[in-house]
Design an enzyme around this catalytic site. Structure first.
Site, PDB file in Angstrom:
ATOM      1  N   ASP A 113      -5.107 -10.530 -15.777  1.00 29.33           N
ATOM      2  CA  ASP A 113      -6.218 -11.450 -15.533  1.00 29.33           C
ATOM      3  C   ASP A 113      -7.346 -11.104 -16.503  1.00 29.33           C
ATOM      4  O   ASP A 113      -7.657  -9.932 -16.710  1.00 29.33           O
ATOM      5  CB  ASP A 113      -6.704 -11.294 -14.083  1.00 29.33           C
ATOM      6  CG  ASP A 113      -7.013 -12.619 -13.435  1.00 29.33           C
ATOM      7  OD1 ASP A 113      -7.782 -13.383 -14.032  1.00 29.33           O
ATOM      8  OD2 ASP A 113      -6.494 -12.879 -12.331  1.00 29.33           O
ATOM      9  N   ASP A 119      -1.953  -1.140  -3.854  1.00 27.83           N
ATOM     10  CA  ASP A 119      -2.280  -0.377  -5.064  1.00 27.83           C
ATOM     11  C   ASP A 119      -1.172  -0.529  -6.110  1.00 27.83           C
ATOM     12  O   ASP A 119      -0.120  -1.123  -5.845  1.00 27.83           O
ATOM     13  CB  ASP A 119      -2.527   1.103  -4.713  1.00 27.83           C
ATOM     14  CG  ASP A 119      -1.468   1.641  -3.766  1.00 27.83           C
ATOM     15  OD1 ASP A 119      -0.276   1.412  -4.038  1.00 27.83           O
ATOM     16  OD2 ASP A 119      -1.831   2.256  -2.740  1.00 27.83           O
ATOM     17  N   ASP A 148      -4.092   3.886   2.719  1.00 25.08           N
ATOM     18  CA  ASP A 148      -5.532   3.646   2.914  1.00 25.08           C
ATOM     19  C   ASP A 148      -5.814   2.199   3.344  1.00 25.08           C
ATOM     20  O   ASP A 148      -6.964   1.782   3.425  1.00 25.08           O
ATOM     21  CB  ASP A 148      -6.336   4.020   1.657  1.00 25.08           C
ATOM     22  CG  ASP A 148      -5.968   3.160   0.458  1.00 25.08           C
ATOM     23  OD1 ASP A 148      -5.122   2.244   0.607  1.00 25.08           O
ATOM     24  OD2 ASP A 148      -6.515   3.401  -0.632  1.00 25.08           O
ATOM     25  N   ASP A 183       0.849  -1.193   0.000  1.00 23.90           N
ATOM     26  CA  ASP A 183       0.000   0.000   0.000  1.00 23.90           C
ATOM     27  C   ASP A 183       0.884   1.242   0.000  1.00 23.90           C
ATOM     28  O   ASP A 183       1.618   1.478   0.951  1.00 23.90           O
ATOM     29  CB  ASP A 183      -0.900  -0.049   1.257  1.00 23.90           C
ATOM     30  CG  ASP A 183      -1.729   1.220   1.405  1.00 23.90           C
ATOM     31  OD1 ASP A 183      -1.910   1.934   0.404  1.00 23.90           O
ATOM     32  OD2 ASP A 183      -2.192   1.474   2.531  1.00 23.90           O
ATOM     33  N   HIS A 211      -4.307 -17.198  -4.912  1.00 22.20           N
ATOM     34  CA  HIS A 211      -5.175 -16.394  -4.053  1.00 22.20           C
ATOM     35  C   HIS A 211      -6.456 -17.120  -3.634  1.00 22.20           C
ATOM     36  O   HIS A 211      -7.224 -16.587  -2.841  1.00 22.20           O
ATOM     37  CB  HIS A 211      -5.528 -15.103  -4.789  1.00 22.20           C
ATOM     38  CG  HIS A 211      -6.332 -15.370  -6.031  1.00 22.20           C
ATOM     39  ND1 HIS A 211      -5.817 -16.044  -7.120  1.00 22.20           N
ATOM     40  CD2 HIS A 211      -7.618 -15.096  -6.340  1.00 22.20           C
ATOM     41  CE1 HIS A 211      -6.757 -16.167  -8.036  1.00 22.20           C
ATOM     42  NE2 HIS A 211      -7.856 -15.597  -7.592  1.00 22.20           N
ATOM     43  N   ASP A 212      -6.701 -18.302  -4.190  1.00 25.49           N
ATOM     44  CA  ASP A 212      -7.899 -19.071  -3.835  1.00 25.49           C
ATOM     45  C   ASP A 212      -7.577 -20.274  -2.947  1.00 25.49           C
ATOM     46  O   ASP A 212      -8.489 -20.994  -2.539  1.00 25.49           O
ATOM     47  CB  ASP A 212      -8.577 -19.623  -5.100  1.00 25.49           C
ATOM     48  CG  ASP A 212      -9.110 -18.538  -6.010  1.00 25.49           C
ATOM     49  OD1 ASP A 212      -9.530 -17.484  -5.499  1.00 25.49           O
ATOM     50  OD2 ASP A 212      -9.105 -18.751  -7.244  1.00 25.49           O
ATOM     51  N   ASP A 265      -9.619 -16.475 -16.288  1.00 21.09           N
ATOM     52  CA  ASP A 265     -10.418 -16.909 -15.147  1.00 21.09           C
ATOM     53  C   ASP A 265     -11.499 -17.911 -15.565  1.00 21.09           C
ATOM     54  O   ASP A 265     -12.245 -17.659 -16.521  1.00 21.09           O
ATOM     55  CB  ASP A 265     -11.067 -15.646 -14.563  1.00 21.09           C
ATOM     56  CG  ASP A 265     -11.691 -15.867 -13.218  1.00 21.09           C
ATOM     57  OD1 ASP A 265     -10.950 -16.165 -12.274  1.00 21.09           O
ATOM     58  OD2 ASP A 265     -12.929 -15.733 -13.108  1.00 21.09           O
ATOM     59  N   GLU A 282      -7.624 -20.976 -16.511  1.00 14.01           N
ATOM     60  CA  GLU A 282      -7.985 -21.635 -15.254  1.00 14.01           C
ATOM     61  C   GLU A 282      -9.128 -22.597 -15.562  1.00 14.01           C
ATOM     62  O   GLU A 282     -10.182 -22.164 -16.032  1.00 14.01           O
ATOM     63  CB  GLU A 282      -8.421 -20.594 -14.213  1.00 14.01           C
ATOM     64  CG  GLU A 282      -8.613 -21.208 -12.843  1.00 14.01           C
ATOM     65  CD  GLU A 282      -9.538 -20.394 -11.932  1.00 14.01           C
ATOM     66  OE1 GLU A 282      -9.444 -20.553 -10.717  1.00 14.01           O
ATOM     67  OE2 GLU A 282     -10.377 -19.623 -12.440  1.00 14.01           O
TER      68      GLU A 282
HETATM   69  C1  GLC Z   1     -11.616 -17.801 -10.134  1.00 13.64           C
HETATM   70  C2  GLC Z   1     -10.802 -16.817  -9.321  1.00 13.64           C
HETATM   71  C3  GLC Z   1     -11.503 -16.576  -8.025  1.00 13.64           C
HETATM   72  C4  GLC Z   1     -12.848 -15.973  -8.324  1.00 13.64           C
HETATM   73  C5  GLC Z   1     -13.647 -16.829  -9.292  1.00 13.64           C
HETATM   74  C6  GLC Z   1     -14.787 -16.069  -9.883  1.00 13.64           C
HETATM   75  O1  GLC Z   1     -11.687 -19.034  -9.560  1.00 13.64           O
HETATM   76  O2  GLC Z   1      -9.510 -17.293  -9.165  1.00 13.64           O
HETATM   77  O3  GLC Z   1     -10.765 -15.764  -7.153  1.00 13.64           O
HETATM   78  O4  GLC Z   1     -13.572 -15.815  -7.148  1.00 13.64           O
HETATM   79  O5  GLC Z   1     -12.884 -17.277 -10.381  1.00 13.64           O
HETATM   80  O6  GLC Z   1     -14.304 -15.092 -10.743  1.00 13.64           O
END
Ligand code: GLC
Length: 590
Positions: A107, A38, A34, A30, A345-346, A221, A275
């Site tokens: 992404d 960013d 805030d 950051d 991140h998931d 995605d 993905e």
């Molecule tokens: C993918 C992303 C995830 C998101 C989902 C819906 O799995 O990695 O973070 O919540 O798609 O877009």
């Protein structure tokens, strides 16, 4: 020139040789206090990425968004979420990365938009061709259905029984249009209707807009969810996630993907990683073969131990994990390419999921790094993995920020499956997505040096011991080990292009394999357990091997039997063979 070397030369691609670093912008750095990361913050840390030795960055969504799903709900594909900065900040980041020869992968979220996207607003008003941009249906008379939906007029239920990946029905009722729309994720993430050509054309045009700005690739995605079975029939009510057979790898997924590549991807130099939850090796062979993606993110190895839904994680055996990874290694060896990842991140943090985040944290984090960098494929490192960041404690529901986790907790309590948060806390702390999203731990300063403000999601309290500053100062840290792994991989085509052979598939402690390229060979031996282990080196692994990297003091040569400490990792290599370097003169190149 040997056949193997010829093949490497023909197959050479920057994205096969690259190590990609994934940035979750909200939690990286950051710059303005805030409490939210960013773009300027990432730009401030570009030298950090360079020092780590990564070749590309995958940036999670930074587009304009109401942030119901942290940016995976996009309201404008061509502008930046203002808390992150603006297009000028993004351009600065791109040029700072490119100045250091680090590429940028953006992404691409086109299975759905945010319900605040202009397309959806026009669609709900049935404006011209926008009317069909999403999946709209009338409800079903409640009397005819064997499922219930709370939403909508009293006498009707959703058009079918599909469930959302984030829990609850996959349909929401829109008062304005007086119809239901499909949302495989949150209610504010309506699915785009890919049957409608204008949708696909708009998507391709938008991709071109970003490519024109000089990006180097797309991470796509949930790209294998774009095709739904025509007519949207009911799913098997007992088949796990209800409806999945009608929206995962649907009937036209290959048509759409090959069209997308043909229309929107100018050449092989653009990295495309799809993905693809629920995809088999055979599906992946088509995605990267005839459809033309560079690689996919598969889910099989991160799903080991998940028998039922994502929230119940059972013990699994190393044999199972090896079997799965080896199948993907072999399945995409000749045609195609693997992506390699252990977290993102998931997912939970790598060391908490596959290693030991207590006593052997340091060692097992290095072992898992060794695995990531020495399998065949492109390694993706998730921010914080390079310092061995762990899952975090979440004391109460109010500490959670992830829509998926919050829905899970609320549903468990509403349905009576749990009495209170305490009953599901273990599941949340084991697999919940907030684990991966706690702020990057830069130092032992307040808030781990991530922000001068109030962080949007709690900082993992272990930041005083686990942080970048400490890791960079300690030559034996996980961070320096990752750097060395990167150097090793960059030096040896063997580790990028060499074929993979699993050794001792039934060994319950040791994950061992060879990589072979012409006369060069690597032997990787990993004790994925908290007990000492012995590994008999098979004859075919051969001699002439020298230690290249290890996470504890290890002998220079393997001998015939390797005695391993808990979570010990070693990589042995034959000396580099200059005949394999395309840039050097070969003795057998004529
Ligand atoms: C993918 C992303 C995830 C998101 C989902 C819906 O799995 O990695 O973070 O919540 O798609 O877009």
């Amino acid at each position: 020139m040997s056949e193997a070397v010829q093949r490497v030369r023909a197959d050479r691609q920057w994205w096969k040789e690259a190590v990609v670093y994934q940035i979750y912008p909200k939690s990286f750095f950051d710059s303005d206090g805030d409490g939210i990361g960013d773009l300027a913050g990432i730009t401030e840390q570009v030298d950090y990425l360079d020092a780590l030795g990564v070749d590309a960055v995958w940036l999670c969504p930074v587009y304009d968004s109401p942030q119901a799903d942290n940016g995976y709900d996009i309201s404008d594909y061509r502008s930046i979420f203002d808390t992150y900065g603006d297009l000028a900040d993004w351009e600065r980041l791109l040029s700072e990365l490119h100045d250091r020869d680090i590429r940028l992968v953006m992404d691409l979220v086109v299975n759905h938009t945010s319900s605040e996207h202009e397309w959806f607003q026009r669609s709900r008003r049935r404006e011209g061709e926008y009317a069909d941009y999403y999946h709209w249906r009338d409800g079903r008379p409640a009397a005819e259905a064997d499922y219930d939906t709370d939403d909508g007029p009293a006498d009707e239920v959703a058009p079918n029984n599909w469930e959302s990946i984030f829990g609850g029905p996959a349909w929401a009722y829109d008062e304005e249009r007086e119809q239901w729309y499909l949302h495989l994720f949150d209610e504010s993430q309506p699915d785009l209707n890919w049957e409608h050509e204008a949708v696909r054309e708009d998507v391709y045009e938008m991709m071109g807009w970003w490519l024109d700005r000089g990006i180097d690739g797309f991470r796509m995605d949930v790209i294998n969810l774009v095709s739904k079975t025509p007519g949207l029939p009911d799913g098997d009510p007992d088949g796990g996630l209800v409806g999945a057979e009608h929206f995962m790898n649907g009937p036209k997924v290959h048509d759409y993907l090959s069209e997308l590549v043909a229309e929107a991807i100018p050449d092989d130099d653009i990295l495309t990683v799809g993905e693809t939850p629920g995809a088999s090796v055979e599906d992946a062979q088509r995605f990267v073969g005839e459809d033309g993606l560079s690689m996919v993110f598969q889910f099989e190895h991160v799903n080991v131990g998940h028998e039922g839904d994502k929230w119940s994680l059972e013990d699994y055996s190393l044999v199972e994990l090896k079997e799965s990874l080896a199948r993907w290694q072999n399945g995409l060896a000749d045609e195609g390419w693997n992506s390699l990842y252990l977290s993102n991140h998931d997912q939970p943090r790598t060391v908490s999921r596959f290693g030991d985040d207590g006593r052997y944290r340091d060692r097992s984090a290095k072992l898992l790094g060794t695995l990531l960098y020495t399998l065949q494929g492109t390694p993706f490192v998730y921010q914080g993995q390079e310092i061995g960041m762990t899952n975090a404690p979440f004391e109460s529901k109010s500490e959670l920020r992830d829509v998926e986790s919050i829905n899970f907790v609320e549903e468990a309590i509403e349905s009576g499956a749990a009495e209170s948060y305490e009953d599901v806390r273990d599941a949340v702390e084991t697999v919940g997505r907030d684990n991966a999203r706690t702020p990057m731990q830069w130092s032992d300063d307040e808030n781990a040096g991530f922000t001068d403000g109030e962080p949007w999601l709690k900082v993992n309290p272990n930041y005083d011991a686990i942080n970048v500053e400490q890791a960079r100062a300690d030559p034996d840290s996980v961070w320096h080990y990752y750097r060395e792994l990167g150097d090793l991989r960059a030096d040896r085509d063997l580790l990028v292009y060499g074929t993979f052979d699993l050794l001792a598939p039934d060994d319950e402690q040791v994950f061992a394999y060879t990589r072979t390229l012409a006369d060069e060979r690597a032997l990787v031996v990993l004790n994925v357990s908290a007990q000492a282990a012995t590994f008999a080196v098979p004859d075919e692994a051969g001699d002439d091997l020298e230690l290249a990297i290890a996470n504890v003091n290890a002998p220079e040569t393997p001998g015939s039997t390797v005695e391993l400490d808990p979570y010990e990792a070693r990589v042995y290599l034959t000396p580099a063979d200059s005949t394999d370097r395309p840039t050097t003169t070969n003795s057998d190149s004529t």
